[in-house]
Enzyme design. Structure first.
Site, PDB file in Angstrom:
ATOM      1  N   ARG A  32      99.114 130.759  38.756  1.00 40.06           N
ATOM      2  CA  ARG A  32      98.488 131.263  37.546  1.00 40.06           C
ATOM      3  C   ARG A  32      99.482 131.759  36.511  1.00 40.06           C
ATOM      4  O   ARG A  32      99.477 131.330  35.351  1.00 40.06           O
ATOM      5  CB  ARG A  32      97.547 132.440  37.879  1.00 40.06           C
ATOM      6  CG  ARG A  32      96.172 132.060  38.308  1.00 40.06           C
ATOM      7  CD  ARG A  32      95.656 133.106  39.293  1.00 40.06           C
ATOM      8  NE  ARG A  32      96.363 132.896  40.532  1.00 40.06           N
ATOM      9  CZ  ARG A  32      95.928 132.063  41.469  1.00 40.06           C
ATOM     10  NH1 ARG A  32      94.790 131.458  41.328  1.00 40.06           N
ATOM     11  NH2 ARG A  32      96.630 131.847  42.573  1.00 40.06           N
ATOM     12  N   THR A  33     100.359 132.670  36.925  1.00 42.83           N
ATOM     13  CA  THR A  33     101.209 133.350  35.941  1.00 42.83           C
ATOM     14  C   THR A  33     102.204 132.376  35.312  1.00 42.83           C
ATOM     15  O   THR A  33     102.444 132.405  34.107  1.00 42.83           O
ATOM     16  CB  THR A  33     101.946 134.522  36.621  1.00 42.83           C
ATOM     17  OG1 THR A  33     101.004 135.245  37.422  1.00 42.83           O
ATOM     18  CG2 THR A  33     102.554 135.455  35.615  1.00 42.83           C
ATOM     19  N   LYS A  46     122.185 127.838  45.667  1.00 42.60           N
ATOM     20  CA  LYS A  46     123.568 127.694  46.158  1.00 42.60           C
ATOM     21  C   LYS A  46     124.253 129.057  46.252  1.00 42.60           C
ATOM     22  O   LYS A  46     125.447 129.138  46.508  1.00 42.60           O
ATOM     23  CB  LYS A  46     124.375 126.815  45.202  1.00 42.60           C
ATOM     24  CG  LYS A  46     123.902 125.399  45.083  1.00 42.60           C
ATOM     25  CD  LYS A  46     124.851 124.654  44.139  1.00 42.60           C
ATOM     26  CE  LYS A  46     124.159 123.472  43.505  1.00 42.60           C
ATOM     27  NZ  LYS A  46     124.914 122.988  42.338  1.00 42.60           N
ATOM     28  N   ARG A  66     109.651 136.319  37.215  1.00 37.69           N
ATOM     29  CA  ARG A  66     108.893 136.639  38.433  1.00 37.69           C
ATOM     30  C   ARG A  66     109.914 136.693  39.566  1.00 37.69           C
ATOM     31  O   ARG A  66     110.711 135.774  39.730  1.00 37.69           O
ATOM     32  CB  ARG A  66     107.852 135.546  38.678  1.00 37.69           C
ATOM     33  CG  ARG A  66     107.375 135.322  40.117  1.00 37.69           C
ATOM     34  CD  ARG A  66     106.409 136.372  40.630  1.00 37.69           C
ATOM     35  NE  ARG A  66     105.181 136.480  39.900  1.00 37.69           N
ATOM     36  CZ  ARG A  66     104.006 135.985  40.309  1.00 37.69           C
ATOM     37  NH1 ARG A  66     103.936 135.318  41.435  1.00 37.69           N
ATOM     38  NH2 ARG A  66     102.922 136.169  39.586  1.00 37.69           N
ATOM     39  N   HIS A 117     102.984 144.249  37.732  1.00 38.35           N
ATOM     40  CA  HIS A 117     102.573 142.924  37.245  1.00 38.35           C
ATOM     41  C   HIS A 117     101.790 143.207  35.955  1.00 38.35           C
ATOM     42  O   HIS A 117     100.567 143.088  35.901  1.00 38.35           O
ATOM     43  CB  HIS A 117     101.701 142.244  38.295  1.00 38.35           C
ATOM     44  CG  HIS A 117     101.486 140.780  38.068  1.00 38.35           C
ATOM     45  ND1 HIS A 117     101.837 140.137  36.900  1.00 38.35           N
ATOM     46  CD2 HIS A 117     100.946 139.823  38.877  1.00 38.35           C
ATOM     47  CE1 HIS A 117     101.519 138.853  36.997  1.00 38.35           C
ATOM     48  NE2 HIS A 117     100.992 138.638  38.188  1.00 38.35           N
TER      49      HIS A 117
HETATM   50  N1   CP Z   1      97.683 136.661  40.020  1.00 38.59           N
HETATM   51  C1   CP Z   1      98.881 136.060  40.166  1.00 38.59           C
HETATM   52  O1   CP Z   1      99.948 136.613  39.881  1.00 38.59           O
HETATM   53  O2   CP Z   1      98.813 134.786  40.664  1.00 38.59           O
HETATM   54  P1   CP Z   1     100.055 133.828  40.870  1.00 38.59           P
HETATM   55  O3   CP Z   1     100.892 134.390  42.000  1.00 38.59           O
HETATM   56  O4   CP Z   1      99.451 132.480  41.197  1.00 38.59           O
HETATM   57  O5   CP Z   1     100.865 133.803  39.603  1.00 38.59           O
END
Ligand code: CP
Length: 309
Positions: A54-55, A82, A104, A132
């Site tokens: 999603r993100t 590496k 992320r 998040h």
């Molecule tokens: N909600 C969320 O962060 O989903 P993803 O891990 O798929 O990005």
């Protein structure tokens, strides 16, 4: 906003600005040509060192809808695999002239570290157990769409609070919006610090559901569990899962949220996940507009070339 690392960096006025900007950007998705020239000429790098559906896709679409160029960079297949350090990866991106980095990482604190290395805005797309922020913003935006003004409304956050960056960000954002928050979780999945969070903690989900306007179910994060936190999946679902019987306990206009990815049959039953009052796919749709708003608010002033002169 210079960076978006944590909801703690926002005040109520900034939160309102992000949500109102999201509302203004939402109609772009309805156009035949779903883009605006706002960030033309800028380069956004999506640095994803932990898995995401999603993100990652949402930030990619958001940047492209604002006409930015997008570089998608993952740990797998890059020199990170590496052994290249996080600092050298960051300096390499800076040398290539990116205008913003979305990061992320499985490591709490990685976005702060990145912001120290880089002279461009950093947006946290989820770091370890920490934060998040854009997930929380899209959750609160979705609640505002359905419930209107959120002051005095009541949110239940249910499940694996201990391992959840979503819970930490969401609780702060909901409180900033004036919501009352109740956590419902097994004691083993609550952090010791929860007593300082300014929320109510409850054990009996059946007793809480009739009181709330929204319920967000948290994913049971098996990948972060190195020991047993509850006896069996069946017992977890029986005590803390939202199923069709429990759905009936909610107020008629109450909504059900889940950040995804879902464990159907564990924290949410398959029929509840697909029920009308579950707004899970709306959350995903709104996530694009929320991320467009964040990119816009952080980068729009930079299209004039001021940062490169
Ligand atoms: N909600 C969320 O962060 O989903 P993803 O891990 O798929 O990005």
């Amino acid at each position: 906003m210079r960076h978006l690392i944590s909801i703690e960096d926002l005040d109520r006025e900034m939160l309102t600005t992000i949500l109102d900007t999201t509302q203004q950007l939402l109609p772009i998705a309805e156009r035949r040509i779903k883009s605006a020239p706002t960030l033309r000429g800028l380069v956004v790098c999506n640095l994803f060192l932990e898995d995401s559906t999603r993100t990652r896709i949402s930030f990619d679409i958001a940047a492209k809808r604002l006409s930015a160029e997008v570089i998608n960079f993952s740990g797998k297949g890059s020199s990170v695999s590496k052994g290249e350090s996080f600092k050298d990866t960051a300096l390499t991106l800076a040398a290539m002239g990116v205008d913003a980095v979305v990061v992320r990482s499985g490591s709490s604190g990685a976005p702060v570290q990145l912001a120290n290395y880089l002279d461009v805005p950093v947006l946290n797309a989820g770091d370890g157990w920490h934060q998040h922020p854009t997930q929380a913003l899209l959750d609160v935006f979705t609640m505002r769409q359905h419930l209107g003004q959120l002051d005095g409304r009541h949110l239940a956050v249910v499940g694996d609070v201990l391992h959840s960056r979503v819970a930490r960000s969401l609780i702060q954002t909901a409180k900033l919006s004036g919501m009352e928050v109740t956590l419902v979780a097994p004691p083993t999945l609550l952090p010791a610090s929860v007593e300082n969070w300014g929320v109510r903690v409850a054990r009996d989900l059946d007793a809480v559901l009739p009181e709330v306007d929204a319920v967000e179910l948290l994913r049971v994060q098996r990948e972060r569990m190195h020991r047993a936190f509850f006896p069996t999946t069946r017992e977890y679902a029986a005590e803390w899962g939202l199923d069709a019987r429990r759905l009936e306990l909610l107020k008629p206009d109450a909504i059900v949220l889940h950040p995804g990815p879902m464990n159907r049959g564990v924290e949410i039953s398959a029929d509840v996940a697909d029920a009308d009052r579950a707004v899970i796919t709306e959350q995903v749709t709104n996530g694009i507009a929320v991320r467009m708003a964040c990119l816009y608010l952080m980068l729009a002033g930079r299209t004039e070339g001021d940062h490169r002169e």
